[in-house]
Structure formats: structure tokens, C-alpha cells
Design an enzyme around this catalytic site. Structure first.
Site, PDB file in Angstrom:
ATOM      1  N   ASP A   1      20.874   5.436   8.078  1.00  0.00           N
ATOM      2  CA  ASP A   1      22.050   4.833   8.406  1.00  0.00           C
ATOM      3  C   ASP A   1      22.988   5.745   9.379  1.00  0.00           C
ATOM      4  O   ASP A   1      22.743   6.567   9.819  1.00  0.00           O
ATOM      5  CB  ASP A   1      23.026   4.520   7.211  1.00  0.00           C
ATOM      6  CG  ASP A   1      23.121   5.657   6.267  1.00  0.00           C
ATOM      7  OD1 ASP A   1      23.226   6.731   6.739  1.00  0.00           O
ATOM      8  OD2 ASP A   1      23.495   5.368   5.090  1.00  0.00           O
TER       9      ASP A   1
ATOM     10  N   ASP B   1      31.973  13.703   2.116  1.00  0.00           N
ATOM     11  CA  ASP B   1      32.572  12.340   2.108  1.00  0.00           C
ATOM     12  C   ASP B   1      34.114  12.666   2.549  1.00  0.00           C
ATOM     13  O   ASP B   1      34.693  11.817   2.813  1.00  0.00           O
ATOM     14  CB  ASP B   1      32.470  11.513   0.966  1.00  0.00           C
ATOM     15  CG  ASP B   1      31.002  11.036   0.713  1.00  0.00           C
ATOM     16  OD1 ASP B   1      30.181  11.079   1.533  1.00  0.00           O
ATOM     17  OD2 ASP B   1      30.716  10.663  -0.449  1.00  0.00           O
TER      18      ASP B   1
ATOM     19  N   ASN C   1      30.724   5.612  -6.142  1.00  0.00           N
ATOM     20  CA  ASN C   1      29.439   6.394  -5.984  1.00  0.00           C
ATOM     21  C   ASN C   1      29.292   6.343  -7.352  1.00  0.00           C
ATOM     22  O   ASN C   1      27.875   7.156  -7.656  1.00  0.00           O
ATOM     23  CB  ASN C   1      29.495   7.532  -5.275  1.00  0.00           C
ATOM     24  CG  ASN C   1      29.432   7.385  -3.819  1.00  0.00           C
ATOM     25  OD1 ASN C   1      28.938   6.045  -3.318  1.00  0.00           O
ATOM     26  ND2 ASN C   1      29.678   8.227  -3.055  1.00  0.00           N
TER      27      ASN C   1
ATOM     28  N   ARG D   1      22.968   1.753  -0.024  1.00  0.00           N
ATOM     29  CA  ARG D   1      22.142   2.830  -0.256  1.00  0.00           C
ATOM     30  C   ARG D   1      22.026   2.946  -1.664  1.00  0.00           C
ATOM     31  O   ARG D   1      20.807   3.398  -2.191  1.00  0.00           O
ATOM     32  CB  ARG D   1      22.814   4.103   0.458  1.00  0.00           C
ATOM     33  CG  ARG D   1      22.106   5.350   0.001  1.00  0.00           C
ATOM     34  CD  ARG D   1      20.767   5.378   1.002  1.00  0.00           C
ATOM     35  NE  ARG D   1      20.099   6.607   0.554  1.00  0.00           N
ATOM     36  CZ  ARG D   1      19.077   7.126   1.248  1.00  0.00           C
ATOM     37  NH1 ARG D   1      18.581   6.301   2.033  1.00  0.00           N
ATOM     38  NH2 ARG D   1      18.362   7.635   0.445  1.00  0.00           N
TER      39      ARG D   1
HETATM   40  N1  EPU Z   1      17.477  14.176   0.766  1.00  0.00           N
HETATM   41  C1  EPU Z   1      16.687  14.228   1.214  1.00  0.00           C
HETATM   42  N2  EPU Z   1      15.388  13.985   0.345  1.00  0.00           N
HETATM   43  C2  EPU Z   1      15.713  13.123  -0.790  1.00  0.00           C
HETATM   44  C3  EPU Z   1      16.960  12.985  -1.034  1.00  0.00           C
HETATM   45  C4  EPU Z   1      17.940  13.338  -0.255  1.00  0.00           C
HETATM   46  O1  EPU Z   1      16.072  15.211   2.096  1.00  0.00           O
HETATM   47  O2  EPU Z   1      14.781  12.595  -1.532  1.00  0.00           O
HETATM   48  C5  EPU Z   1      18.663  14.412   1.753  1.00  0.00           C
HETATM   49  C6  EPU Z   1      19.503  13.545   2.179  1.00  0.00           C
HETATM   50  O3  EPU Z   1      18.979  12.978   3.593  1.00  0.00           O
HETATM   51  C7  EPU Z   1      20.736  14.158   2.565  1.00  0.00           C
HETATM   52  C8  EPU Z   1      21.108  15.155   1.434  1.00  0.00           C
HETATM   53  O4  EPU Z   1      19.687  15.387   0.886  1.00  0.00           O
HETATM   54  O5  EPU Z   1      20.720  15.204   3.622  1.00  0.00           O
HETATM   55  C9  EPU Z   1      21.790  14.717   0.348  1.00  0.00           C
HETATM   56  O6  EPU Z   1      21.462  13.405   0.047  1.00  0.00           O
HETATM   57  P1  EPU Z   1      22.152  13.087  -1.508  1.00  0.00           P
HETATM   58  O7  EPU Z   1      20.766  12.505  -2.099  1.00  0.00           O
HETATM   59  O8  EPU Z   1      22.779  14.142  -2.182  1.00  0.00           O
HETATM   60  O9  EPU Z   1      22.986  11.900  -1.178  1.00  0.00           O
HETATM   61  P2  EPU Z   1      22.916  10.333  -1.479  1.00  0.00           P
HETATM   62  O10 EPU Z   1      22.554  10.085  -3.192  1.00  0.00           O
HETATM   63  O11 EPU Z   1      22.080   9.747  -0.554  1.00  0.00           O
HETATM   64  C10 EPU Z   1      25.509  10.156  -2.326  1.00  0.00           C
HETATM   65  C11 EPU Z   1      26.505   9.189  -2.039  1.00  0.00           C
HETATM   66  C12 EPU Z   1      27.168   9.831  -0.606  1.00  0.00           C
HETATM   67  C13 EPU Z   1      27.289  11.122  -0.518  1.00  0.00           C
HETATM   68  C14 EPU Z   1      26.395  12.218  -0.969  1.00  0.00           C
HETATM   69  C15 EPU Z   1      26.637  13.611  -1.235  1.00  0.00           C
HETATM   70  C16 EPU Z   1      26.045   7.128  -2.998  1.00  0.00           C
HETATM   71  C17 EPU Z   1      25.460   5.644  -2.880  1.00  0.00           C
HETATM   72  N3  EPU Z   1      25.996   7.939  -1.951  1.00  0.00           N
HETATM   73  O12 EPU Z   1      24.199   9.873  -1.293  1.00  0.00           O
HETATM   74  O13 EPU Z   1      28.187   8.907  -0.540  1.00  0.00           O
HETATM   75  O14 EPU Z   1      27.745  11.558   0.632  1.00  0.00           O
HETATM   76  O15 EPU Z   1      25.728  11.684  -2.410  1.00  0.00           O
HETATM   77  O16 EPU Z   1      27.567  13.690  -1.929  1.00  0.00           O
HETATM   78  O17 EPU Z   1      26.175   7.786  -4.109  1.00  0.00           O
HETATM   79  C18 EPU Z   1      29.814   7.574   0.797  1.00  0.00           C
HETATM   80  O18 EPU Z   1      30.272   7.024  -0.074  1.00  0.00           O
HETATM   81  O19 EPU Z   1      30.387   7.300   1.957  1.00  0.00           O
HETATM   82  C19 EPU Z   1      28.322   8.265   0.848  1.00  0.00           C
HETATM   83  C20 EPU Z   1      27.848   8.555   1.898  1.00  0.00           C
END
Ligand code: EPU
Length: 422
Positions: free
Chosen positions: A116, A304, A23, A92
Site C-alpha cells: 500500500d 503512525d 488497530n 490490512r
Molecule cells: N514486516 C515484514 N514481514 C512481516 C511482517 C512485517 O517484513 O511478516 C515489516 C513490514 O513490512 C514493516 C514492518 O515489518 O516494514 C512493521 O510491520 P508490522 O507488522 O509491525 O505492521 P502491521 O501489523 O502491518 C500495524 C498497524 C500499522 C502500524 C504498524 C506499526 C494495523 C492494522 N496496522 O501494521 O498501522 O503502522 O503496525 O505500528 O494494526 C495505520 O494505522 O495507519 C497503520 C499503518
């Protein structure tokens, strides 16, 4: 399709190496778009998502050299600005090209990645932030199209400390005219890693590691060389595995300071954790005690690691309550854990786990990377054999997972089998 065949009854013992974080590295690769020339990244894990991100950068006109543990991205003076659905839907993390492309090219057209297996993942905060920075943003035909001849600094407040939105807005703001403040920013170690790399490229970022980031935009950035931060989720997975199997594992390269809450929970479960200069060692004697957890943005308990910890609670002494605050559908894998005999009840945000002395091996399916890892840990302490299908999900986030397990003493093998047709 990949299938992992796991024999129960293992005790994990020995040393395991942790590579750079999935990540982080995907966002660092995206950040390389911000400067013309060659950026070199090291401690790059050999996981499926890295070549997919490399292919995406290639479609944008970059050339990407890959060698074991390293990636070199050479970015042209004028990169392309369109990231298509075919690659974006696969990982993603590829949405991270949105901020750099609009900053660098004045226009970005990036496919919406879609939801997803862990829940709906909208981009509203990414889009609201770009609008604040002066971009015109439209969502049409499955793409987000952001346009701004030059972004302008602004004050942005995130409703939730979203990792992805913080990253995209940071990478947009570093080349904006004037100062941007991002309040309620995410402060995961991967964000700090990105800020460090951007700083090396010439970006001016204050408040790194806090929830208020202040970015003074500059006219141009330069390429750099950067080592990816260690993967705290991989390190945490091995730590939990050691406790579940009553083992003794040294996690080389693991950064205990990035895992304070999970390691404290393992101590509460009865483990001994010893931190040294280059990693940490986790030892466990006897059956773990059940421990509650509540997932939260960093520095809270990471979502995670929730599936792995639930697997631990499934064999612990006592009853635990787990609360999931980050992703709405992160209990989907629980039915699979139940197939292994776990006693788990869930509602929208909570799971109650009554620990059982042993689980029992069964055929199960991995819905995503972390659910898959959690099921493997559960399978290690189950009687008999577990066949985990769709195990290719695990390859997206863990380098050499099966090989590492075998080195630690587990009886696990990989099989490649034809895909199901429906
Ligand atoms: N969210 C919104 N609107 C947005 C952005 C996010 O509602 O514009 C919500 C999401 O739906 C979720 C929450 O906010 O419910 C957190 O989302 P976040 O944006 O923090 O997560 P992400 O950037 O999509 C990354 C990691 C995830 C990890 C999360 C939280 C990457 C590629 N993915 O996701 O990793 O769980 O941060 O730490 O960096 C994994 O590695 O298995 C994984 C899912």
C-alpha cells in the site's frame, strides 16, 4: 470521493473524546473467531474499517451485530476458513484472521493483502512462525493457505517486532498443543489489549507487555466481553494539532502512558502537557521549536504519528531530522506537504525539515490515513484554503474527524464529490 476543505488560521481549543483504537478493535474482532458463541466489544470506533471487518467475519459464517460504540460477533461451531481478496485488500488488519482460523478450523485460506501507500508489507514472519507451529503453509494464486490439524507449541523468534506477526502467532498459539514462546514480540498497547481479551477468553499468556510472550495452549476458549483500548494515534494527533495551532486541547480518554515519547517531544517543542485521571491537556503558546524524531516499534516514537509530527516541524523554529525505521515508503506524502509550502528533503530513511513561519493552502491529496491527518493539521496553519482530496482515507481511522475539528474551533467542511475517472 471525500474532500475536506480546510481554512487556515485555526486555533484548536476545547475538549475532544478519544474512542477505541482501530488497530486494536480489528484484531479483537478477529480474535472472537477463537471461541464459539457471542463476543461483545465496546469502545468500538465508528470508522470505515470496522464494518469491512464485520463483512469479512460474516463471509466466515459469523453474525455481527453493530450498534453505536459496540459490536457483537456470534461465531458458529464451525466457521468458514476462506477470507477473499475483495475484503482483505481493503483493510490490512484483516490478515489477523489467519492465525485464529488455522487454530480453530485446522485450515485457513486468506488472500494476500498486497502493498500500500506506505510501503511493501510482506507476511514472511507470519508464515515462518506458523511453520514453526507445525502448519503447512503454501502461497498460491494470491492466497496464503495454512493447514494444521492441531498446531503444536514451539519457540519462535521474530526478526523484527512486527505487530501483525505477533498478533497472528499469539492467536494461533493460544489453541496449540503445548507451550509457544514468541521472542522479540511487538509490545504495542494494542498487543497488550489483545492479550487481555485472550486471557478473559481462557488463554494462558505470560510476559504480557514484554518482548517475550509465553503461551500455554488450551483446548478451547470461551467468548467474552471486552472494552477496546483507547486509540493512542488519534489522541496523539489531537495533541500535535493543539501544539501546531498554539491551542489548548484536553484529550478525554487519551492514555498519556501510551504516548510517552510523542508527548515528551511536544514538551521539547515548548508545549505544556498536564495528565489527569481520565486524559491529558496540551497547551501551547508561541511558535513550536523544531524537534527530531526517530520512529521505532513501541515504546519508541510511533510511525503512525510521523506525518503529523513532520507537519509540526514544517512550521517550527529551526531544522529537524526525522528518521523512519518501520515503513520504507512513508515519505510518499511529503510531496503533498511541499505543495503546502513545507521545506522538506528526504532520502530513503530520513527527512530534513526546515521550519517556516507559515504554510500556504493548496489542493493536496491524502495517500493514507495518517498522511491525510498530517496534511489536515498542516492545512490548519496554512494561509488560505486547502482542499484535501481522497480524504476518505481519514475516515478509515478517525471517528468524526471533521466534526471534532469544528467543535475545537476549526473551519473545516466535508464535500462528497464524484470519483476521478483516472
Ligand atoms: N514486516 C515484514 N514481514 C512481516 C511482517 C512485517 O517484513 O511478516 C515489516 C513490514 O513490512 C514493516 C514492518 O515489518 O516494514 C512493521 O510491520 P508490522 O507488522 O509491525 O505492521 P502491521 O501489523 O502491518 C500495524 C498497524 C500499522 C502500524 C504498524 C506499526 C494495523 C492494522 N496496522 O501494521 O498501522 O503502522 O503496525 O505500528 O494494526 C495505520 O494505522 O495507519 C497503520 C499503518
Amino acid at each position: 470521493m471525500e474532500r475536506f476543505v480546510v481554512a487556515g488560521g485555526a486555533r484548536l481549543a476545547g475538549e475532544v473524546q478519544v474512542t477505541g483504537a482501530k488497530n486494536s478493535v480489528l484484531k479483537l474482532m478477529a480474535a472472537s473467531l477463537l471461541a464459539e458463541g457471542t463476543t461483545r466489544l465496546t469502545a468500538v470506533p465508528a470508522i470505515y474499517d470496522v464494518p469491512v471487518m464485520a463483512s469479512l467475519l460474516e463471509t466466515l459464517g459469523c453474525s455481527v451485530g453493530q450498534e453505536p460504540g459496540a459490536v457483537e460477533v456470534t461465531v458458529p461451531a464451525e466457521p468458514g476458513c476462506e477470507a477473499g481478496y475483495d475484503l482483505v485488500r481493503r483493510i490490512r488488519g484483516s490478515i489477523a484472521v489467519l492465525g485464529p482460523l488455522v487454530a480453530r478450523c485446522g485450515r485457513a485460506k486468506v488472500a494476500l493483502p498486497g502493498g500500500d501507500a506506505i510501503g511493501s508489507r510482506p507476511l514472511d514472519m507470519h508464515i515462518a512462525g506458523l511453520l514453526k507451529l507445525g502448519a503447512t503453509v503454501e502461497v498460491e494464486h494470491g492466497y496464503v493457505v495454512a493447514t494444521a490439524p492441531r498446531l503444536t507449541g514451539a519457540s519462535v523468534w521474530l526478526d523484527f517486532p512486527s505487530v501483525g506477526a505477533t498478533e497472528n502467532l499469539l492467536m494461533a498459539a493460544v489453541l496449540a498443543r503445548g507451550t509457544t514462546t514468541i521472542d522479540n514480540a511487538a509490545r504495542e498497547p494494542e498487543i497488550v489489549d489483545l492479550c487481555t481479551m485472550l486471557g478473559q477468553m481462557g488463554a494462558q499468556i505470560g510476559g504480557v507487555g514484554t518482548s517475550t510472550l509465553v503461551v500455554d495452549g488450551v483446548d478451547a476458549l470461551r467468548p467474552t466481553a471486552h472494552e477496546t483500548v483507547a486509540d493512542r494515534i488519534v489522541a496523539g494527533t489531537w495533541a500535535i494539532g493543539a501544539v501546531m495551532t498554539r491551542g489548548d486541547v484536553r484529550v478525554d480518554g487519551g492514555r498519556a502512558e501510551h504516548l510517552e515519547v510523542p508527548l515528551d517531544k511536544l514538551v521539547a517543542a515548548g508545549a505544556q502537557v498536564d495528565v489527569d485521571a481520565t486524559g491529558f491537556r496540551v497547551r501551547m503558546e508561541g511558535r513550536p521549536r523544531a524537534v527530531d524524531l526517530v520512529t521505532l516499534p513501541y515504546p519508541g516514537f510511533p510511525t503512525d504519528l510521523q506525518p503529523m509530527f513532520l507537519a509540526l516541524d514544517a512550521i517550527a523554529e529551526g531544522t529537524a531530522m526525522a528518521t523512519e525505521n518501520v515503513f520504507e515508503s512513508r515519505w510518499m506524502y511529503v510531496d503533498e506537504l511541499r505543495r503546502l509550502g513545507a521545506d522538506v528533503r528526504t532520502d530513503v530513511k530520513h527527512a530534513v525539515v526546515r521550519g517556516r513561519e507559515r504554510l500556504s493552502g493548496a489542493p493536496v491529496r491524502a495517500h493514507d490515513i495518517r498522511a491525510g491527518a498530517g496534511l489536515v493539521l498542516a492545512a490548519l496553519v496554512a494561509d488560505g484554503t486547502t482542499e484535501l482530496s481522497d480524504a476518505q482515507h481519514i475516515d478509515r481511522g478517525y471517528q468524526g474527524f471533521v466534526e471534532s475539528l469544528v467543535r475545537l474551533g476549526a473551519d473545516v467542511r466535508r464535500e462528497t464529490v464524484p470519483d476521478d475517472t483516472y
